[in-house]
Design a protein around this motif. Structure first.
Motif, short mmCIF file in Angstrom:
data_model
loop_
_atom_site.label_atom_id
_atom_site.label_comp_id
_atom_site.label_asym_id
_atom_site.label_seq_id
_atom_site.Cartn_x
_atom_site.Cartn_y
_atom_site.Cartn_z
N LEU A 105 21.73 9.47 4.85
CA LEU A 105 22.80 10.46 4.71
C LEU A 105 23.81 10.19 5.83
CD1 LEU A 105 20.75 13.73 3.98
CD2 LEU A 105 21.64 12.03 2.38
N CYS A 108 23.94 14.86 8.47
CA CYS A 108 22.78 15.71 8.19
C CYS A 108 22.28 16.36 9.47
CB CYS A 108 21.63 14.93 7.53
SG CYS A 108 20.78 13.75 8.59
N ASN A 109 21.35 17.26 9.31
CA ASN A 109 20.59 17.90 10.39
C ASN A 109 21.40 18.94 11.18
OD1 ASN A 109 18.09 18.28 11.56
ND2 ASN A 109 18.36 16.72 13.12
N THR A 110 22.56 18.54 11.69
CA THR A 110 23.38 19.48 12.46
C THR A 110 24.69 19.79 11.75
OG1 THR A 110 24.33 17.63 13.66
CG2 THR A 110 22.43 18.71 14.66
N PHE A 151 20.51 25.93 -6.74
CA PHE A 151 20.87 26.62 -5.51
C PHE A 151 22.38 26.80 -5.42
CE2 PHE A 151 17.06 24.01 -4.77
CZ PHE A 151 16.14 25.03 -4.52
N LEU A 180 21.40 30.99 -1.59
CA LEU A 180 20.79 30.73 -0.29
C LEU A 180 21.56 31.35 0.86
CD1 LEU A 180 19.76 26.98 -0.70
CD2 LEU A 180 18.35 29.02 -1.06
N LYS A 184 26.50 27.19 5.50
CA LYS A 184 25.60 26.41 6.36
C LYS A 184 24.34 25.97 5.61
CE LYS A 184 25.01 27.68 10.78
NZ LYS A 184 24.39 28.44 11.90
N GLU A 185 24.00 26.71 4.57
CA GLU A 185 22.80 26.36 3.80
C GLU A 185 23.00 25.08 2.99
OE1 GLU A 185 20.34 28.19 4.85
OE2 GLU A 185 21.83 29.40 5.90
N ARG A 187 23.32 22.42 4.28
CA ARG A 187 22.56 21.43 5.04
C ARG A 187 21.23 21.11 4.36
NH1 ARG A 187 22.83 23.03 11.36
NH2 ARG A 187 25.02 23.46 10.91
N GLY A 188 20.47 22.15 4.07
CA GLY A 188 19.18 21.95 3.40
C GLY A 188 19.35 21.37 2.01
N MET A 189 20.39 21.82 1.30
CA MET A 189 20.61 21.34 -0.07
C MET A 189 20.91 19.84 -0.06
SD MET A 189 22.89 24.62 -1.28
CE MET A 189 23.38 24.04 -2.90
N MET A 191 20.07 17.73 2.49
CA MET A 191 18.95 17.00 3.10
C MET A 191 17.74 16.88 2.16
SD MET A 191 19.17 18.32 7.04
CE MET A 191 17.83 17.31 7.69
N TYR A 192 17.83 17.57 1.02
CA TYR A 192 16.80 17.42 -0.02
C TYR A 192 16.96 16.08 -0.74
CZ TYR A 192 15.04 18.10 -4.84
OH TYR A 192 14.46 17.95 -6.06
N PRO A 194 16.88 12.81 0.06
CA PRO A 194 15.84 11.76 0.17
C PRO A 194 14.58 12.10 -0.63
CG PRO A 194 16.88 12.12 2.29
CD PRO A 194 17.40 13.21 1.39
N LEU A 195 14.18 13.38 -0.65
CA LEU A 195 13.02 13.76 -1.46
C LEU A 195 13.35 13.61 -2.94
CD1 LEU A 195 10.12 14.79 -1.63
CD2 LEU A 195 11.00 17.13 -1.52
N ASN B 109 16.19 11.16 8.72
CA ASN B 109 17.19 10.27 8.10
C ASN B 109 16.81 8.78 8.18
OD1 ASN B 109 19.51 10.07 6.55
ND2 ASN B 109 20.89 9.93 8.29
N GLY B 188 11.62 11.91 3.18
CA GLY B 188 12.10 12.95 2.28
C GLY B 188 11.27 14.21 2.36
N PRO B 194 14.58 21.90 5.99
CA PRO B 194 15.70 22.85 6.05
C PRO B 194 15.90 23.61 4.73
CG PRO B 194 16.31 20.82 7.15
CD PRO B 194 14.98 20.56 6.47
N LEU B 195 15.72 22.94 3.59
CA LEU B 195 15.82 23.66 2.32
C LEU B 195 14.67 24.66 2.18
CD1 LEU B 195 17.28 24.12 -0.36
CD2 LEU B 195 15.96 22.23 -1.35
#
Lengths: 216, 216
Positions: A105, A108-110, A151, A180, A184-185, A187-189, A191-192, A194-195, B109, B188, B194-195
């Motif tokens: 990404l 991400c993260n921050t 989401f 959500l 700011k949410e 971020r999680g959406m 960062m999903y 890679p999964l 990441n 991942g 975070p999500l």
């Protein structure tokens, strides 16, 4: 609605075609005017095409379907905060970079693309949604057997209502939408992702999948 | 099985209690011997406690239930590669840091705790699983109505089989386990956190939830 789509790739065209089938007025925006993909698509679908600025100018709703790492730049080219002021900007992008041979990404993260957009264009009403599924599923959730979850995040409740209305037209039932909270949410959406890629590979490349949130 | 658990926090104790109820031989390992939480828990559950090294020494299976950012250090203290050689190490940890007031992952990441462990201890058979649900759900999936999905990743197929067997004892049906591939897929699984936190908040703090992968 008059909808401007930024990005002429697969996701942008998928949105455009589905929105035309729902009888919306669509302008597909490209980095430069006369983009052959955009012209061809617009002719085939009785729609308009033009620059990013053309797509934003008359729109009630703007969909960011550019690659996430270029999203701020694309919206700058579209006219920036002045052009976007008051408009709902649905950001469906992800900051994916496969340049190293594996997914990274670019943010991400921050931080996240959703947050970057809301920061760069404070008067736009940015809503993050749909980025957690493949483009085909975004506009046609029935490709995946129900129930499954989509989401949404953003600062402006009425902008989220507009997007939830559009999601409903695509086929996302109200009960499938999980709000959500603020932007700011995103971020999680994001960062999903890679999964998401790992799951897609585990499903032998099937893109027509999603996750369903289940609670006890 | 003889199972060594690293970490005396809520997750470590939750695993210990569930494993004792399943009649496994359990040693709860702490940074220092005589850790009061570990001693009290061990007395109450007819189990052993000791240092990280004590927990690993006699174990067939090691569960890393430390905080992800300290995991490599904890396994070093447990005896490192020599002590872990050939053992199945189930890593259920996440590199969560709430120090800034909001969630940050201490690694993500381009790397993950699962990968760090396998790199640092090349002869351990590291398996990542269960980190995508709350500790209570890890050992008692029936807290969430079926179906829902648990992920697994690792380099050693037979080590994954051992873990899948243990998951089965906890109540995870074979069909709920999705094998994502090698240990790199930990990335991942950890970046989903975070999500997970966003969803948990949207569900008003309910920890008893999970996601179900649905495909068309």
């Amino acid at each position: 609605m008059r909808i401007g789509i930024l990005g002429t790739g697969t996701v942008g065209q998928t949105f455009g075609t589905r929105l035309r089938n729902l009888d919306h007025d669509v302008t597909l925006g490209a980095r430069e005017t006369g983009n052959p993909r955009a012209v061809e698509w617009a002719e085939a679908h009785a729609a308009q095409c033009g620059t990013f600025a053309d797509a934003v100018a008359g729109a009630d709703l703007v969909i960011n379907a550019t690659a996430g790492q270029y999203a701020v730049n694309a919206l700058e080219m579209a006219g920036g905060n002045a052009a976007l002021a008051g408009k709902v900007v649905l950001d469906v992008s992800n900051p994916l970079d496969f340049g190293s041979g594996e997914l990274r990404l670019t943010v991400c993260n921050t931080d996240s693309v959703g947050e970057q957009l809301q920061r760069a264009f404070p008067d736009a009403r940015v809503v993050k949604s749909l980025n957690t599924v493949n483009g085909s599923v975004m506009v046609e959730p029935s490709l995946v057997p129900p129930p499954h979850t989509i989401f949404i995040a953003g600062e402006d409740p009425s902008a989220k209502e507009v997007v939830i209305g559009l999601l409903g037209q695509f086929g996302w039932a109200k009960g499938s939408v999980l709000d959500l909270g603020g932007i700011k949410e995103s971020r999680g959406m994001e960062m999903y992702m890679p999964l998401w890629v790992s799951i897609m590979r585990a499903l032998d490349g099937n893109l027509a999948f999603n996750i369903n949130v289940v609670q006890g």
